[in-house]
Design a protein around this motif. Structure first.
Motif, PDB file in Angstrom:
ATOM      1  N   GLY A   1       0.846  -1.190   0.000  1.00 58.13           N
ATOM      2  CA  GLY A   1       0.000   0.000   0.000  1.00 58.13           C
ATOM      3  C   GLY A   1       0.879   1.237   0.000  1.00 58.13           C
ATOM      4  N   LEU A   2       0.518   2.245  -0.790  1.00 55.51           N
ATOM      5  CA  LEU A   2       1.317   3.467  -0.906  1.00 55.51           C
ATOM      6  C   LEU A   2       0.389   4.668  -0.882  1.00 55.51           C
ATOM      7  CD1 LEU A   2       4.266   4.575  -1.550  1.00 55.51           C
ATOM      8  CD2 LEU A   2       3.485   4.727  -3.914  1.00 55.51           C
ATOM      9  N   ASP A   3       0.810   5.712  -0.169  1.00 57.36           N
ATOM     10  CA  ASP A   3       0.027   6.941  -0.201  1.00 57.36           C
ATOM     11  C   ASP A   3       0.939   8.162  -0.193  1.00 57.36           C
ATOM     12  OD1 ASP A   3      -2.735   8.075  -0.167  1.00 57.36           O
ATOM     13  OD2 ASP A   3      -1.926   9.124   1.568  1.00 57.36           O
ATOM     14  N   LEU A   4       0.599   9.105  -1.061  1.00 54.35           N
ATOM     15  CA  LEU A   4       1.321  10.369  -1.193  1.00 54.35           C
ATOM     16  C   LEU A   4       0.355  11.500  -0.872  1.00 54.35           C
ATOM     17  CD1 LEU A   4       3.854  12.008  -2.214  1.00 54.35           C
ATOM     18  CD2 LEU A   4       2.805  11.898  -4.490  1.00 54.35           C
ATOM     19  N   GLN A   5       0.781  12.422  -0.011  1.00 58.01           N
ATOM     20  CA  GLN A   5      -0.088  13.521   0.396  1.00 58.01           C
ATOM     21  C   GLN A   5       0.643  14.856   0.253  1.00 58.01           C
ATOM     22  OE1 GLN A   5      -3.319  13.650   1.447  1.00 58.01           O
ATOM     23  NE2 GLN A   5      -3.592  11.440   1.138  1.00 58.01           N
ATOM     24  N   LEU A   6       0.061  15.752  -0.529  1.00 58.44           N
ATOM     25  CA  LEU A   6       0.541  17.122  -0.581  1.00 58.44           C
ATOM     26  C   LEU A   6       0.022  17.861   0.645  1.00 58.44           C
ATOM     27  CD1 LEU A   6       1.760  19.640  -2.061  1.00 58.44           C
ATOM     28  CD2 LEU A   6      -0.465  19.881  -3.181  1.00 58.44           C
ATOM     29  N   HIS A   7       0.903  18.573   1.336  1.00 60.58           N
ATOM     30  CA  HIS A   7       0.488  19.312   2.518  1.00 60.58           C
ATOM     31  C   HIS A   7      -0.329  20.532   2.097  1.00 60.58           C
ATOM     32  CE1 HIS A   7       4.182  17.650   4.913  1.00 60.58           C
ATOM     33  NE2 HIS A   7       3.442  16.692   4.346  1.00 60.58           N
ATOM     34  N   THR A   8      -1.567  20.577   2.501  1.00 61.39           N
ATOM     35  CA  THR A   8      -2.464  21.668   2.151  1.00 61.39           C
ATOM     36  C   THR A   8      -2.993  22.327   3.423  1.00 61.39           C
ATOM     37  OG1 THR A   8      -4.339  20.141   2.061  1.00 61.39           O
ATOM     38  CG2 THR A   8      -3.168  20.583  -0.004  1.00 61.39           C
ATOM     39  N   LYS A   9      -3.597  23.480   3.243  1.00 62.13           N
ATOM     40  CA  LYS A   9      -4.182  24.174   4.379  1.00 62.13           C
ATOM     41  C   LYS A   9      -5.522  23.532   4.725  1.00 62.13           C
ATOM     42  CE  LYS A   9      -2.031  28.644   3.318  1.00 62.13           C
ATOM     43  NZ  LYS A   9      -2.284  30.086   3.015  1.00 62.13           N
ATOM     44  N   GLY A  10      -5.860  23.574   5.990  1.00 61.45           N
ATOM     45  CA  GLY A  10      -7.131  23.004   6.420  1.00 61.45           C
ATOM     46  C   GLY A  10      -7.201  22.968   7.930  1.00 61.45           C
ATOM     47  N   ARG A  11      -8.347  22.620   8.418  1.00 61.22           N
ATOM     48  CA  ARG A  11      -8.554  22.549   9.862  1.00 61.22           C
ATOM     49  C   ARG A  11      -8.156  21.164  10.363  1.00 61.22           C
ATOM     50  NH1 ARG A  11     -14.359  25.724  10.617  1.00 61.22           N
ATOM     51  NH2 ARG A  11     -13.674  27.715   9.724  1.00 61.22           N
ATOM     52  N   LYS A  12      -6.868  21.016  10.605  1.00 64.60           N
ATOM     53  CA  LYS A  12      -6.327  19.707  10.980  1.00 64.60           C
ATOM     54  C   LYS A  12      -6.945  19.183  12.266  1.00 64.60           C
ATOM     55  CE  LYS A  12      -1.866  20.648   8.737  1.00 64.60           C
ATOM     56  NZ  LYS A  12      -2.171  22.034   8.335  1.00 64.60           N
TER      57      LYS A  12
END
Length: 229
Positions: free
Chosen positions: A125-136
């Motif tokens: 399993g592989l996942d790539l996430q671009l860091h974006t703005k949001g209510r973490k």
């Protein structure tokens, strides 16, 4: 030689660069197809890049390791040019696989300007996430395990996308996807990201700034990264 067969290969393509790359007549194209909706174009591009990555993996695997895992015979294991269609189907849990090469497991992720795929002779399993703005804080409270919430709260939510990528890599590994059970397991230990989930190993892979990349597999020993910029 057995350790070599357990290597996991990551294919990472910078899509904007890939769009203008010229390929030979025998190599699957990585260009964005013309026509159709953006969603259709993205799907066609992903299929083309998957075929390109799988063809490369098959050639490299055959040359380096000789006989391939799975039921014999494999016509390409003896040095012949492989000619699978690279069509995909979905299994019982919705996880895609190659019906023509069921022994070759893969997992795709696309975020920002990058398309990535892990390939191995075992589930992955592989996942790539671009860091974006949001209510973490709100997202974490809604979708994450309490232990993950507490770990992120203490760290000021700096590792939010690392935890998210780890969780997604795990559900891609199992094939369950993001569902009502997404908060039932934790990708965080008390003071650090977890090294495994339910016996499956996790590996955070350094990538570009503002990206998180996570890999999940039964065992992670050797990782080969094939990158095209």
């Amino acid at each position: 030689m057995e350790t070599q067969k357990e290597e996991i290969v990551l294919y990472i393509y910078h899509i904007k660069e890939t769009e203008n790359k010229n390929n030979s007549a025998n190599e699957p194209s990585g260009k964005i197809p013309e026509g159709g909706t953006p969603k259709q174009q993205a799907k066609l591009l992903s299929s083309a890049l998957l075929a390109r990555a799988a063809s490369h993996y098959l050639k490299q695997h055959s040359r380096q390791y000789g006989p391939l895992p799975g039921p014999a015979p494999h016509p390409f294991a003896s040095g012949q040019t492989p000619a699978p269609s690279w069509r995909t189907q979905k299994g019982s849990h919705g996880k895609p696989y190659f019906p023509d090469c069921p022994w070759l497991h893969f997992s795709i992720s696309h975020s920002g300007e990058y398309w990535a795929c892990a390939m191995a002779p075992t589930e992955v399993g592989l996942d790539l996430q671009l860091h974006t703005k949001g209510r973490k804080e709100r997202i974490s409270a809604r979708f994450f395990h309490p232990q993950e919430n507490e770990y992120l709260r203490r760290s000021g939510y700096r590792g939010f996308f690392d935890i998210w990528a780890a969780k997604e890599s795990y559900v891609k590994y199992t094939g369950q996807g993001i569902d009502e059970n997404f908060a039932s397991f934790t990708a965080a230990a008390e003071n650090a990201p977890a090294a495994e989930i339910n016996g499956a190993q996790l590996k955070s892979i350094p990538f570009r700034p503002n990206y998180s990349l996570s890999l999940c597999a039964p065992r992670i020993d050797n990782i080969i990264i094939h990158y095209e910029a």
